[in-house]
Design a protein around this motif. Structure first.
Motif, PDB file in Angstrom:
ATOM      1  N   ALA A 239      48.167  19.389  -3.969  1.00 55.44           N
ATOM      2  CA  ALA A 239      47.754  18.563  -2.839  1.00 55.44           C
ATOM      3  C   ALA A 239      48.942  17.842  -2.217  1.00 55.44           C
ATOM      4  O   ALA A 239      49.050  17.724  -0.992  1.00 55.44           O
ATOM      5  N   LYS A 240      49.883  17.377  -3.049  1.00 50.29           N
ATOM      6  CA  LYS A 240      51.070  16.701  -2.529  1.00 50.29           C
ATOM      7  C   LYS A 240      51.953  17.662  -1.754  1.00 50.29           C
ATOM      8  O   LYS A 240      52.494  17.313  -0.696  1.00 50.29           O
ATOM      9  N   LEU A 241      52.105  18.884  -2.275  1.00 54.96           N
ATOM     10  CA  LEU A 241      52.921  19.882  -1.582  1.00 54.96           C
ATOM     11  C   LEU A 241      52.321  20.256  -0.248  1.00 54.96           C
ATOM     12  O   LEU A 241      53.009  20.326   0.776  1.00 54.96           O
ATOM     13  N   GLY A 242      51.031  20.455  -0.185  1.00 53.02           N
ATOM     14  CA  GLY A 242      50.373  20.779   1.080  1.00 53.02           C
ATOM     15  C   GLY A 242      50.421  19.641   2.067  1.00 53.02           C
ATOM     16  O   GLY A 242      50.665  19.820   3.266  1.00 53.02           O
ATOM     17  N   GLY A 243      50.255  18.390   1.598  1.00 50.99           N
ATOM     18  CA  GLY A 243      50.329  17.243   2.487  1.00 50.99           C
ATOM     19  C   GLY A 243      51.723  17.018   3.022  1.00 50.99           C
ATOM     20  O   GLY A 243      51.917  16.627   4.175  1.00 50.99           O
ATOM     21  N   GLY A 244      52.777  17.321   2.229  1.00 51.09           N
ATOM     22  CA  GLY A 244      54.150  17.156   2.703  1.00 51.09           C
ATOM     23  C   GLY A 244      54.488  18.092   3.839  1.00 51.09           C
ATOM     24  O   GLY A 244      55.150  17.739   4.809  1.00 51.09           O
ATOM     25  N   GLY A 249      55.712  18.770   9.547  1.00 49.95           N
ATOM     26  CA  GLY A 249      55.432  19.454  10.799  1.00 49.95           C
ATOM     27  C   GLY A 249      55.036  18.480  11.878  1.00 49.95           C
ATOM     28  O   GLY A 249      55.485  18.571  13.027  1.00 49.95           O
ATOM     29  N   GLY A 250      54.222  17.490  11.511  1.00 49.20           N
ATOM     30  CA  GLY A 250      53.813  16.498  12.500  1.00 49.20           C
ATOM     31  C   GLY A 250      54.982  15.650  12.959  1.00 49.20           C
ATOM     32  O   GLY A 250      55.112  15.301  14.126  1.00 49.20           O
ATOM     33  N   THR A 251      55.919  15.367  12.036  1.00 51.86           N
ATOM     34  CA  THR A 251      57.085  14.568  12.407  1.00 51.86           C
ATOM     35  C   THR A 251      57.951  15.312  13.395  1.00 51.86           C
ATOM     36  O   THR A 251      58.467  14.772  14.373  1.00 51.86           O
ATOM     37  N   GLY A 252      58.131  16.642  13.124  1.00 52.92           N
ATOM     38  CA  GLY A 252      58.929  17.446  14.048  1.00 52.92           C
ATOM     39  C   GLY A 252      58.324  17.468  15.412  1.00 52.92           C
ATOM     40  O   GLY A 252      59.004  17.342  16.439  1.00 52.92           O
ATOM     41  N   GLY A 253      57.008  17.622  15.483  1.00 50.61           N
ATOM     42  CA  GLY A 253      56.352  17.638  16.790  1.00 50.61           C
ATOM     43  C   GLY A 253      56.520  16.312  17.501  1.00 50.61           C
ATOM     44  O   GLY A 253      56.750  16.251  18.708  1.00 50.61           O
TER      45      GLY A 253
END
Length: 272
Positions: A239-244, A249-253
Motif C-alpha cells: 500500500a505504501k509503494l502504490g501510494g508513493g 505523479g501528482g507532484t509532477g503534474g
C-alpha cells in the motif's frame, strides 16, 4: 321463438339474473367471485432480498449443561453440584483482579483453558467435572474467547496438596514471599486439612505449562501470529509503494501546472 329458444331481451335478463345471483322480491343479489378485499401489496424491495440458500446461518448455541466428569467411571454417581468452581480467569495473567484473577500476576499464566485445568487436576488425581460452555459473569469477553469452568472436589484437594496456608507461598522463582493478592468471595474456601482454592490455583499454574498439549497449542498460536504479522507488513508495504507512485505523479503534474502558470502573461493595464 326460434327452435324453442327465447331470444328476447327479457329472456336474456332472466338468464343473467339466474347466473349472477338469486332472484327474490324483485331484487337481485350479486355474489362476489374471487378474493375479498383489496389486492395484496407487492414488496418493491423483494428483488433485493437475499435468497434463503445464500443467507448466513449462525451455528446453534451449545448446551451449557454439558459436563465431562473425571474419573469417567463416576459419571452417573458423582454429585458435582457441591464442588467448588474454578474459571480460567482465576489463573490468567492477562486478566486483572477486576476481571477475576485470583493469584498474583507473577504466579499466573497466559490464557489457560478449562481442558488444561482438567488435565492438571488429573495429574494431581483430584476428582472434578469440566463444563466447557459455562460463562464467567465478571468478564463478558471470556464467554467468547475462553469460556468454561471446572468444578473441583475440595476434599480431594486436601489429600493431594495437604495443608497449605494462604499467607506464605513459594513463588515461581523458588522464594517464599507474601502474596499481595487480596482475598475475595470464595478464596476462603478451605477443607478440614487447610488446603484452599488459591493454593490450588497456584499449583495448577505451575503444572499447566509443562503439559504437552499446552506447549503444542502455544507454539501453534505463536506461528499463526507470526504469519499474520508478516501478511500485515506485506500489505502495508504494497500500500505504501502504490501510494508513493500516485503521490509522485501528482507532484509532477502540479509542477507542470506551475510552470505553465508562470509562462502566461500577466493581465492588467500597461504602465506608461
Amino acid at each position: 321463438i326460434i327452435g324453442g329458444t327465447v331470444t328476447s331481451a327479457q329472456g336474456e335478463s332472466k338468464e343473467s339474473s339466474t347466473i349472477m345471483g338469486k332472484k327474490g322480491g324483485g331484487r337481485v343479489r350479486v355474489k362476489q367471485v374471487g378474493p375479498k378485499g383489496p389486492p395484496p401489496m407487492v414488496n418493491p424491495l423483494a428483488d433485493l432480498a437475499v435468497p434463503p440458500e445464500e443467507m448466513i446461518h449462525l451455528p446453534p448455541k451449545p448446551d451449557s449443561n454439558i459436563t465431562h466428569v473425571w474419573p469417567v467411571e463416576e459419571t452417573f454417581r458423582m454429585d458435582y453440584k457441591t464442588f467448588s468452581a474454578i474459571y480460567p480467569n482465576y489463573l490468567d495473567s492477562n486478566k486483572t483482579v477486576k476481571h477475576g484473577r485470583r493469584i498474583s500476576a507473577s504466579d499466573a499464566i497466559p490464557e489457560p483453558s478449562v481442558y488444561e485445568i482438567g488435565w492438571a487436576l488429573q495429574a494431581l488425581n483430584i476428582r472434578h467435572a469440566v463444563q466447557p460452555h459455562k460463562g464467567y459473569s465478571r468478564d463478558a469477553e471470556s464467554r467468547w474467547d475462553n469460556e468454561g469452568r471446572v468444578l473441583v472436589d475440595m476434599d480431594a484437594v486436601a489429600n493431594a496438596l495437604g495443608s497449605v496456608g494462604d499467607a506464605v507461598i513459594m513463588g515461581n522463582d523458588g522464594a517464599f514471599d507474601v502474596d499481595d493478592m487480596p482475598n475475595v468471595v470464595g478464596d476462603e474456601e478451605t477443607t478440614t486439612n487447610g488446603a484452599s482454592k488459591k493454593a490450588l490455583c497456584r499449583r495448577l499454574a505451575r503444572i499447566i505449562p509443562t503439559l504437552a498439549a499446552r506447549k503444542r497449542r502455544m507454539e501453534d498460536k505463536k506461528r499463526d501470529e507470526e504469519e499474520e504479522k508478516k501478511a500485515r507488513e506485506k500489505y502495508l508495504a504494497q500500500a505504501k509503494l502504490g501510494g508513493g507512485k500516485g503521490k509522485s505523479g501528482g507532484t509532477g503534474g502540479g509542477g507542470g501546472n506551475q510552470g505553465g502558470t508562470n509562462s502566461k502573461k500577466k493581465k492588467g493595464k500597461k504602465k506608461r
